[in-house]
Design a protein around this motif. Structure first.
Motif, PDB file in Angstrom:
ATOM      1  N   UNK A 147       1.346  -1.047   0.109  1.00 49.68           N
ATOM      2  CA  UNK A 147       0.242   0.123   0.140  1.00 49.68           C
ATOM      3  C   UNK A 147       1.253   0.986  -0.225  1.00 49.68           C
ATOM      4  N   UNK A 148      -0.157   2.442  -0.726  1.00 47.08           N
ATOM      5  CA  UNK A 148       0.376   3.842  -0.539  1.00 47.08           C
ATOM      6  C   UNK A 148      -0.163   4.817   0.164  1.00 47.08           C
ATOM      7  N   UNK A 149       0.557   5.799   0.658  1.00 52.40           N
ATOM      8  CA  UNK A 149      -0.198   6.680   1.062  1.00 52.40           C
ATOM      9  C   UNK A 149       0.098   8.476  -0.054  1.00 52.40           C
ATOM     10  N   UNK A 150      -1.363   9.082   0.021  1.00 52.43           N
ATOM     11  CA  UNK A 150      -0.666   9.878  -0.542  1.00 52.43           C
ATOM     12  C   UNK A 150      -1.647  11.508   0.868  1.00 52.43           C
ATOM     13  N   UNK A 151      -0.632  12.189   1.419  1.00 51.15           N
ATOM     14  CA  UNK A 151      -1.757  12.874   2.938  1.00 51.15           C
ATOM     15  C   UNK A 151      -1.759  14.585   2.261  1.00 51.15           C
ATOM     16  N   UNK A 152      -2.428  14.762   1.809  1.00 49.71           N
ATOM     17  CA  UNK A 152      -2.766  16.515   2.049  1.00 49.71           C
ATOM     18  C   UNK A 152      -2.959  17.107   2.793  1.00 49.71           C
ATOM     19  N   UNK A 153      -2.772  17.990   3.612  1.00 45.00           N
ATOM     20  CA  UNK A 153      -3.324  18.887   4.460  1.00 45.00           C
ATOM     21  C   UNK A 153      -2.631  20.063   4.478  1.00 45.00           C
ATOM     22  N   UNK A 154      -2.810  21.116   5.469  1.00 40.43           N
ATOM     23  CA  UNK A 154      -2.306  22.477   5.641  1.00 40.43           C
ATOM     24  C   UNK A 154      -1.217  22.134   6.440  1.00 40.43           C
ATOM     25  N   UNK A 155      -0.271  23.260   5.903  1.00 38.65           N
ATOM     26  CA  UNK A 155       1.028  23.043   7.294  1.00 38.65           C
ATOM     27  C   UNK A 155       0.749  22.624   8.328  1.00 38.65           C
ATOM     28  N   UNK A 156       1.485  21.640   9.007  1.00 37.70           N
ATOM     29  CA  UNK A 156       1.408  21.159  10.750  1.00 37.70           C
ATOM     30  C   UNK A 156      -0.289  21.222  11.087  1.00 37.70           C
ATOM     31  N   UNK A 157      -0.975  20.269  10.316  1.00 34.23           N
ATOM     32  CA  UNK A 157      -2.197  19.778  10.796  1.00 34.23           C
ATOM     33  C   UNK A 157      -2.634  18.283  10.043  1.00 34.23           C
ATOM     34  N   UNK A 158      -1.077  17.976  10.020  1.00 33.64           N
ATOM     35  CA  UNK A 158      -1.347  16.592   9.330  1.00 33.64           C
ATOM     36  C   UNK A 158      -1.457  15.629  11.102  1.00 33.64           C
ATOM     37  N   UNK A 159      -2.587  14.936  10.770  1.00 34.17           N
ATOM     38  CA  UNK A 159      -3.231  14.200  11.977  1.00 34.17           C
ATOM     39  C   UNK A 159      -2.244  11.893  11.793  1.00 34.17           C
ATOM     40  N   UNK A 160      -1.720  11.824  12.696  1.00 34.43           N
ATOM     41  CA  UNK A 160      -1.327  10.447  12.472  1.00 34.43           C
ATOM     42  C   UNK A 160      -0.200  10.130  11.634  1.00 34.43           C
ATOM     43  N   UNK A 161       0.634  11.532  11.516  1.00 37.87           N
ATOM     44  CA  UNK A 161       2.152  11.208  11.126  1.00 37.87           C
ATOM     45  C   UNK A 161       2.589  10.268  11.053  1.00 37.87           C
ATOM     46  N   UNK A 162       3.554  10.355  12.868  1.00 36.36           N
ATOM     47  CA  UNK A 162       4.253   9.094  13.492  1.00 36.36           C
ATOM     48  C   UNK A 162       3.601   7.893  13.076  1.00 36.36           C
ATOM     49  N   UNK A 163       2.502   7.496  13.478  1.00 34.22           N
ATOM     50  CA  UNK A 163       2.141   5.981  13.043  1.00 34.22           C
ATOM     51  C   UNK A 163       2.053   5.721  11.602  1.00 34.22           C
ATOM     52  N   UNK A 164       1.560   6.371  10.624  1.00 33.53           N
ATOM     53  CA  UNK A 164       1.709   7.084   8.981  1.00 33.53           C
ATOM     54  C   UNK A 164       3.301   6.285   8.280  1.00 33.53           C
ATOM     55  N   UNK A 165       4.039   7.208   9.291  1.00 30.11           N
ATOM     56  CA  UNK A 165       5.395   6.709   8.046  1.00 30.11           C
ATOM     57  C   UNK A 165       5.576   5.374   9.089  1.00 30.11           C
ATOM     58  N   UNK A 166       5.707   5.461  10.152  1.00 30.12           N
ATOM     59  CA  UNK A 166       5.519   3.607  10.527  1.00 30.12           C
ATOM     60  C   UNK A 166       4.865   2.444  10.133  1.00 30.12           C
ATOM     61  N   UNK A 167       3.857   2.962   8.459  1.00 31.17           N
ATOM     62  CA  UNK A 167       3.047   1.878   8.477  1.00 31.17           C
ATOM     63  C   UNK A 167       4.216   1.944   7.189  1.00 31.17           C
TER      64      UNK A 167
END
Length: 328
Positions: A147-167
């Motif tokens: 799987x791969x993920x493209x996540x778009x969000x406002x600067x500083x408003x990204x949720x769950x980034x640490x978990x997504x990076x680990x996965x």
């Protein structure tokens, strides 16, 4: 604030569900909070399909929130909620929950399940749309599916980034984070054009965002069977034309004025219709059509189901004909 479900009338949308206790509350961003629920006695919770949602009661109201776990034999359910000040009040109530509070919730429901035969999942999320997509990513990691993920969000408003990076890891074939429109469009176009056969696309976010992503995929030749989306909001609708509804089993006719929904009309006549979102998203208020042509305005039914004209979502849909017959 304590939202104790034992003191409130159970909403029809969560009847037959669960009474859970809040075990953890943590901030993801300044406006997004993650909430974890568990059985008060520590029992395992019902498993669920990745991409499922949970209906949570707050006072006399209910709202649906995507589960962020994989769904495999869980002892906890976790949701993340964006605070919306001008909404119906559900997100504000969720942000006021504290460990020890107990709430009524539904059993998990699926409207955005992954395709088991897919060889690769291309996940695209905007803002709080990361929540069901994260569930997909967790489940794919557990199953060993790419799987791969493209996540778009406002600067500083990204949720769950640490978990997504680990996965997923970082890089153009794993997790790609976008904080501006131009970079997102470039990355999306490249990935849509380069996906191998057997890839399925899953997108979640605002309606206009999803429509744009899906349209680009279709223009590049992606078949409808490989495109999947979950809406978090619905566009504003016009008032529509008045029509008559004939309730066959009840033996009554009702007039549905312009600007008044069919659902409101039925409720005003004493009919109890299961419903939740009242925006044409959740599918709870489905009714069977016996005669006439609905004017479908929901985001739940597929194009094929709408073409059959045998089912309609009475919260937003109306009638193309002067009279509509329902099995009610």
């Amino acid at each position: 604030m304590t939202i104790t479900a034992l003191k409130a009338t159970v909403h029809p949308a969560v009847e037959g569900g669960l009474l859970l206790e809040v075990t953890n509350v943590s901030l993801q961003t300044a406006s997004i909070v993650s909430i974890t629920f568990a059985d008060p006695s520590g029992e395992r919770l019902p498993s669920y399909v990745p991409g499922s949602h949970l209906v949570v009661q707050y006072g006399s109201g209910v709202n649906a929130y995507s589960l962020t776990g994989s769904g495999n034999a869980p002892f906890e359910y976790s949701i993340s909620v964006l605070r919306v000040e001008d909404g119906a009040g559900g997100s504000v109530a969720m942000h006021q929950l504290s460990p020890g509070d107990r709430v009524h919730v539904s059993r998990p429901r699926s409207a955005f399940a992954p395709v088991s035969t897919a060889t690769h999942h291309l996940l695209v999320a905007a803002g709080i749309g990361i929540t069901p997509v994260l569930s997909h990513a967790r489940a794919a990691a557990e199953r060993g599916t790419a799987s791969s993920l493209i996540y778009v969000h406002r600067p500083g408003a990204g949720a769950h980034m640490a978990e997504a990076s680990e996965l997923l890891g970082l890089g153009l074939t794993a997790l790609v984070e976008c904080t501006d429109r131009d970079s997102f469009q470039t990355i999306l176009a490249d990935q849509l054009a380069a996906q191998p056969l057997g890839t399925h696309l899953y997108v979640c976010g605002p309606t206009a965002f999803m429509d744009s992503v899906l349209e680009q995929a279709r223009e590049l030749g992606w078949p409808p069977s490989r495109l999947h989306s979950e809406a978090f909001g619905a566009p504003l609708l016009d008032e529509g034309e008045p029509f008559t509804v004939n309730l066959v089993r009840s033996g009554i006719k009702l007039e549905v004025p312009a600007g008044v929904s069919l659902l409101d009309t039925l409720e005003n006549a004493g009919k109890v219709i299961p419903n939740m979102c009242r925006k044409g998203i959740c599918g709870e208020c489905s009714l069977s059509v016996l005669r006439g042509t609905p004017r479908h305005r929901d985001l739940y039914l597929s194009d094929e189901e709408k073409a059959e004209n045998t089912t309609m979502m009475c919260c937003v849909s109306r009638s193309k004909d002067p009279e509509l017959e329902l099995d009610l």
